[in-house]
Motif scaffolding. Structure first.
Motif, PDB file in Angstrom:
ATOM      1  N   LEU A 145     -10.692   0.270 -34.940  1.00  0.00           N
ATOM      2  CA  LEU A 145     -10.378  -1.039 -34.362  1.00  0.00           C
ATOM      3  C   LEU A 145     -10.610  -2.147 -35.380  1.00  0.00           C
ATOM      4  CD1 LEU A 145     -12.048  -0.591 -30.858  1.00  0.00           C
ATOM      5  CD2 LEU A 145      -9.611  -0.387 -31.433  1.00  0.00           C
ATOM      6  N   TRP A 146      -9.803  -3.194 -35.282  1.00  0.00           N
ATOM      7  CA  TRP A 146      -9.907  -4.380 -36.141  1.00  0.00           C
ATOM      8  C   TRP A 146      -9.849  -4.006 -37.619  1.00  0.00           C
ATOM      9  CZ3 TRP A 146      -9.048  -8.613 -33.494  1.00  0.00           C
ATOM     10  CH2 TRP A 146      -9.435  -8.665 -32.156  1.00  0.00           C
ATOM     11  N   ALA A 187      -2.562  -3.355 -36.456  1.00  0.00           N
ATOM     12  CA  ALA A 187      -3.960  -3.072 -36.125  1.00  0.00           C
ATOM     13  C   ALA A 187      -4.082  -2.741 -34.659  1.00  0.00           C
ATOM     14  CB  ALA A 187      -4.839  -4.284 -36.454  1.00  0.00           C
ATOM     15  N   VAL A 229      -6.744  -3.287 -31.693  1.00  0.00           N
ATOM     16  CA  VAL A 229      -7.849  -4.209 -31.437  1.00  0.00           C
ATOM     17  C   VAL A 229      -8.340  -4.031 -30.011  1.00  0.00           C
ATOM     18  CG1 VAL A 229      -7.033  -5.878 -33.150  1.00  0.00           C
ATOM     19  CG2 VAL A 229      -6.268  -6.097 -30.794  1.00  0.00           C
ATOM     20  N   GLU A 230      -9.624  -4.235 -29.833  1.00  0.00           N
ATOM     21  CA  GLU A 230     -10.224  -4.214 -28.502  1.00  0.00           C
ATOM     22  C   GLU A 230     -11.539  -4.959 -28.586  1.00  0.00           C
ATOM     23  OE1 GLU A 230     -11.409  -1.178 -24.869  1.00  0.00           O
ATOM     24  OE2 GLU A 230     -10.435  -0.390 -26.651  1.00  0.00           O
ATOM     25  N   HIS A 235     -13.176 -10.268 -31.833  1.00  0.00           N
ATOM     26  CA  HIS A 235     -13.282 -10.395 -33.284  1.00  0.00           C
ATOM     27  C   HIS A 235     -14.316 -11.496 -33.520  1.00  0.00           C
ATOM     28  CE1 HIS A 235     -12.130  -9.457 -37.279  1.00  0.00           C
ATOM     29  NE2 HIS A 235     -11.369 -10.518 -37.512  1.00  0.00           N
ATOM     30  N   TYR A 276      -9.155 -11.841 -29.365  1.00  0.00           N
ATOM     31  CA  TYR A 276      -9.858 -10.821 -28.589  1.00  0.00           C
ATOM     32  C   TYR A 276      -8.880 -10.159 -27.629  1.00  0.00           C
ATOM     33  CZ  TYR A 276     -10.459 -14.490 -24.995  1.00  0.00           C
ATOM     34  OH  TYR A 276     -10.254 -15.491 -24.071  1.00  0.00           O
ATOM     35  N   THR A 299      -9.233 -10.696 -43.133  1.00  0.00           N
ATOM     36  CA  THR A 299      -9.127 -10.785 -41.678  1.00  0.00           C
ATOM     37  C   THR A 299     -10.249 -11.604 -41.062  1.00  0.00           C
ATOM     38  OG1 THR A 299     -10.379  -8.745 -41.381  1.00  0.00           O
ATOM     39  CG2 THR A 299      -7.979  -8.551 -41.497  1.00  0.00           C
TER      40      THR A 299
END
Length: 131
Positions: A18-19, A35, A37-38, A41, A92, A109
Motif C-alpha cells: 500500500l502507498w 498505487a 491505497v488504503e 497517507h 486517504y 510521494t
C-alpha cells in the motif's frame, strides 16, 4: 519501460504494498504511477508541481488546506482531480482504492517538506514495475 501495451489490471495484480507506487511508463519527464491505497497517507505539499489523480477502482478522498479553509474532495471510480502546486493535502481511502498518478519523475510521494517518512511508505519516488 515496456514497448508493449500494459494492462493496468495486470500491473496492479503484480504487487500488494500500500502507498507504494509502481511506475508503469514515462511520458517525457513525467512518471505515470499506479498505487494501491488504503487508510490514511500524510499531510504534505508539492511546492513546484501539481499532482494528478485518477481513481481506477474504489474511492479516494483528498483533504485540502486552502487559503479559505479546509475541504475534502471525494473521487469515485473513474474520477480525476489535480491538486494544485503549493496546496497542502492528505489522500486517504477508508475502503481502499487503486489510483493512477501523473507527476514529474522523482517527485516524492510524501511531498517536499517532511521530517519523517511514514512506515507504510517504502519508496518516496516509486518502484519500477516488474513484468
Amino acid at each position: 519501460m515496456s514497448s508493449e501495451p500494459i494492462p493496468l489490471s495486470k500491473a496492479l495484480a503484480s504487487f500488494d504494498a500500500l502507498w507504494s507506487p509502481r511506475i508503469v511508463t514515462r511520458v517525457n519527464d513525467y512518471d505515470v504511477r499506479i498505487a494501491k491505497v488504503e487508510g490514511e497517507h500524510i499531510w504534505h505539499v508539492h511546492d513546484d508541481t501539481d499532482e494528478f489523480f485518477l481513481v481506477l477502482d474504489g474511492e479516494l478522498h483528498i483533504s485540502l488546506r486552502e487559503p479559505d479553509g479546509e475541504r475534502t474532495v471525494l473521487l469515485p471510480e473513474g474520477a480525476v482531480f489535480t491538486v494544485p502546486r503549493g496546496t497542502e493535502h492528505k489522500p486517504y481511502a477508508p475502503s481502499g482504492a487503486a489510483i493512477l498518478m501523473f507527476e514529474p519523475t522523482g517527485t516524492p510521494t510524501v511531498g517536499d517538506r517532511h521530517d519523517e517518512i511514514p512506515e507504510h511508505v517504502d519508496s518516496t519516488t516509486g518502484h519500477e514495475l516488474s513484468t
